[in-house]
Design a protein around this motif. Structure first.
Motif, PDB file in Angstrom:
ATOM      1  N   ALA A  39       0.836  -1.202   0.000  1.00 35.67           N
ATOM      2  CA  ALA A  39       0.000   0.000   0.000  1.00 35.67           C
ATOM      3  C   ALA A  39       0.868   1.248   0.000  1.00 35.67           C
ATOM      4  O   ALA A  39       0.569   2.227  -0.694  1.00 35.67           O
ATOM      5  N   ALA A  40       1.963   1.237   0.768  1.00 35.78           N
ATOM      6  CA  ALA A  40       2.874   2.381   0.810  1.00 35.78           C
ATOM      7  C   ALA A  40       3.536   2.582  -0.554  1.00 35.78           C
ATOM      8  O   ALA A  40       3.657   3.719  -1.033  1.00 35.78           O
ATOM      9  N   SER A  41       3.945   1.499  -1.184  1.00 36.84           N
ATOM     10  CA  SER A  41       4.564   1.588  -2.517  1.00 36.84           C
ATOM     11  C   SER A  41       3.583   2.161  -3.533  1.00 36.84           C
ATOM     12  O   SER A  41       3.950   3.012  -4.351  1.00 36.84           O
ATOM     13  N   ASP A  42       2.338   1.693  -3.486  1.00 40.63           N
ATOM     14  CA  ASP A  42       1.317   2.211  -4.401  1.00 40.63           C
ATOM     15  C   ASP A  42       1.087   3.706  -4.185  1.00 40.63           C
ATOM     16  O   ASP A  42       0.973   4.474  -5.147  1.00 40.63           O
ATOM     17  N   ALA A  43       1.015   4.105  -2.920  1.00 42.49           N
ATOM     18  CA  ALA A  43       0.792   5.515  -2.606  1.00 42.49           C
ATOM     19  C   ALA A  43       1.963   6.374  -3.075  1.00 42.49           C
ATOM     20  O   ALA A  43       1.761   7.463  -3.640  1.00 42.49           O
ATOM     21  N   MET A  44       3.195   5.898  -2.868  1.00 45.15           N
ATOM     22  CA  MET A  44       4.370   6.653  -3.319  1.00 45.15           C
ATOM     23  C   MET A  44       4.403   6.758  -4.835  1.00 45.15           C
ATOM     24  O   MET A  44       4.716   7.819  -5.383  1.00 45.15           O
ATOM     25  N   ALA A  45       4.076   5.679  -5.530  1.00 38.89           N
ATOM     26  CA  ALA A  45       4.044   5.701  -6.990  1.00 38.89           C
ATOM     27  C   ALA A  45       3.017   6.716  -7.481  1.00 38.89           C
ATOM     28  O   ALA A  45       3.267   7.463  -8.423  1.00 38.89           O
ATOM     29  N   GLY A  46       1.864   6.749  -6.825  1.00 38.35           N
ATOM     30  CA  GLY A  46       0.834   7.716  -7.191  1.00 38.35           C
ATOM     31  C   GLY A  46       1.291   9.150  -6.976  1.00 38.35           C
ATOM     32  O   GLY A  46       1.040  10.023  -7.800  1.00 38.35           O
ATOM     33  N   LEU A  47       1.983   9.392  -5.860  1.00 38.00           N
ATOM     34  CA  LEU A  47       2.498  10.744  -5.597  1.00 38.00           C
ATOM     35  C   LEU A  47       3.545  11.138  -6.625  1.00 38.00           C
ATOM     36  O   LEU A  47       3.546  12.262  -7.126  1.00 38.00           O
ATOM     37  N   ALA A  48       4.453  10.237  -6.914  1.00 41.26           N
ATOM     38  CA  ALA A  48       5.532  10.536  -7.855  1.00 41.26           C
ATOM     39  C   ALA A  48       5.000  10.784  -9.268  1.00 41.26           C
ATOM     40  O   ALA A  48       5.585  11.564 -10.022  1.00 41.26           O
ATOM     41  N   ALA A  49       3.892  10.149  -9.617  1.00 40.88           N
ATOM     42  CA  ALA A  49       3.338  10.269 -10.961  1.00 40.88           C
ATOM     43  C   ALA A  49       2.389  11.458 -11.122  1.00 40.88           C
ATOM     44  O   ALA A  49       1.945  11.739 -12.235  1.00 40.88           O
ATOM     45  N   ARG A  50       2.086  12.146 -10.019  1.00 40.29           N
ATOM     46  CA  ARG A  50       1.140  13.266 -10.104  1.00 40.29           C
ATOM     47  C   ARG A  50       1.652  14.339 -11.049  1.00 40.29           C
ATOM     48  O   ARG A  50       2.827  14.643 -11.072  1.00 40.29           O
ATOM     49  N   ALA A  51       0.734  14.915 -11.789  1.00 32.61           N
ATOM     50  CA  ALA A  51       1.084  16.007 -12.693  1.00 32.61           C
ATOM     51  C   ALA A  51       0.682  17.344 -12.069  1.00 32.61           C
ATOM     52  O   ALA A  51       0.382  18.289 -12.773  1.00 32.61           O
ATOM     53  N   THR A  52       0.690  17.398 -10.748  1.00 29.85           N
ATOM     54  CA  THR A  52       0.258  18.596 -10.056  1.00 29.85           C
ATOM     55  C   THR A  52       1.175  18.873  -8.873  1.00 29.85           C
ATOM     56  O   THR A  52       1.833  17.975  -8.367  1.00 29.85           O
ATOM     57  N   ALA A  53       1.200  20.122  -8.462  1.00 26.58           N
ATOM     58  CA  ALA A  53       1.995  20.498  -7.285  1.00 26.58           C
ATOM     59  C   ALA A  53       1.076  20.746  -6.085  1.00 26.58           C
ATOM     60  O   ALA A  53       1.434  21.479  -5.175  1.00 26.58           O
ATOM     61  N   LEU A  54      -0.106  20.125  -6.095  1.00 24.97           N
ATOM     62  CA  LEU A  54      -1.007  20.283  -4.963  1.00 24.97           C
ATOM     63  C   LEU A  54      -0.319  19.844  -3.680  1.00 24.97           C
ATOM     64  O   LEU A  54       0.469  18.900  -3.687  1.00 24.97           O
ATOM     65  N   PRO A  55      -0.626  20.496  -2.569  1.00 29.04           N
ATOM     66  CA  PRO A  55      -0.059  20.072  -1.288  1.00 29.04           C
ATOM     67  C   PRO A  55      -0.459  18.634  -0.955  1.00 29.04           C
ATOM     68  O   PRO A  55      -1.470  18.127  -1.446  1.00 29.04           O
ATOM     69  N   VAL A  56       0.340  18.014  -0.101  1.00 32.68           N
ATOM     70  CA  VAL A  56       0.058  16.661   0.379  1.00 32.68           C
ATOM     71  C   VAL A  56      -0.217  16.754   1.874  1.00 32.68           C
ATOM     72  O   VAL A  56       0.555  17.370   2.617  1.00 32.68           O
ATOM     73  N   VAL A  57      -1.331  16.179   2.302  1.00 31.63           N
ATOM     74  CA  VAL A  57      -1.678  16.145   3.719  1.00 31.63           C
ATOM     75  C   VAL A  57      -1.691  14.683   4.159  1.00 31.63           C
ATOM     76  O   VAL A  57      -2.373  13.853   3.561  1.00 31.63           O
ATOM     77  N   LEU A  58      -0.899  14.381   5.188  1.00 34.73           N
ATOM     78  CA  LEU A  58      -0.856  13.047   5.782  1.00 34.73           C
ATOM     79  C   LEU A  58      -1.793  13.043   6.985  1.00 34.73           C
ATOM     80  O   LEU A  58      -1.511  13.685   7.990  1.00 34.73           O
ATOM     81  N   ASP A  59      -2.906  12.348   6.863  1.00 33.87           N
ATOM     82  CA  ASP A  59      -3.877  12.246   7.954  1.00 33.87           C
ATOM     83  C   ASP A  59      -3.528  10.997   8.759  1.00 33.87           C
ATOM     84  O   ASP A  59      -3.788   9.878   8.335  1.00 33.87           O
TER      85      ASP A  59
END
Length: 122
Positions: A39-59
């Protein structure tokens, strides 16, 4: 548009990601340990592939336990933000998360978010 992706190895723990117009929100809950590696790997891959500079919030308010692999995930998200100029913040870190971040010298270094951006997942 909201985008939702999650990987949940069991009902009591997991990592889920959703993107709203305001931010990408990574929600961690339960026992955040090596069992959530995929799950962590999937989440990191999704973040790295984003085409946006939107902030990231860790809840992390619902994390009951976190081990070194969970802390490594949080630190990787933070470092990715530092490298890409993306704001990364924690929302209401649980006592477990706060204690471990303090132990590794990161206590207070990751800014706190005042709220989790609204928006439906999916």
């Amino acid at each position: 548009m909201d985008i939702d992706s999650s990987s949940d190895p069991g009902p009591s723990s997991g990592i889920a990601s959703r993107t709203t117009d305001e931010a990408t929100v990574l929600t961690l809950w339960g026992e955040v340990d090596a069992a959530l590696r995929e799950a962590a790997s999937d989440a990191m891959a999704g973040l790295a592939a984003r085409a946006t500079a939107l902030p990231v919030v860790l809840d992390t308010r619902d994390v009951t336990f976190i081990d070194s692999s969970g802390v490594a995930f949080i630190l990787q998200v933070y470092m990715l933000g530092q490298e890409t100029g993306t704001s990364v913040s924690l929302y209401q870190p649980s006592e477990a998360v706060a204690e471990v971040l303090e132990m590794v010298g990161m206590g207070g270094r990751i800014p706190l978010a005042e709220a989790v951006p609204a928006g439906r997942a999916g």
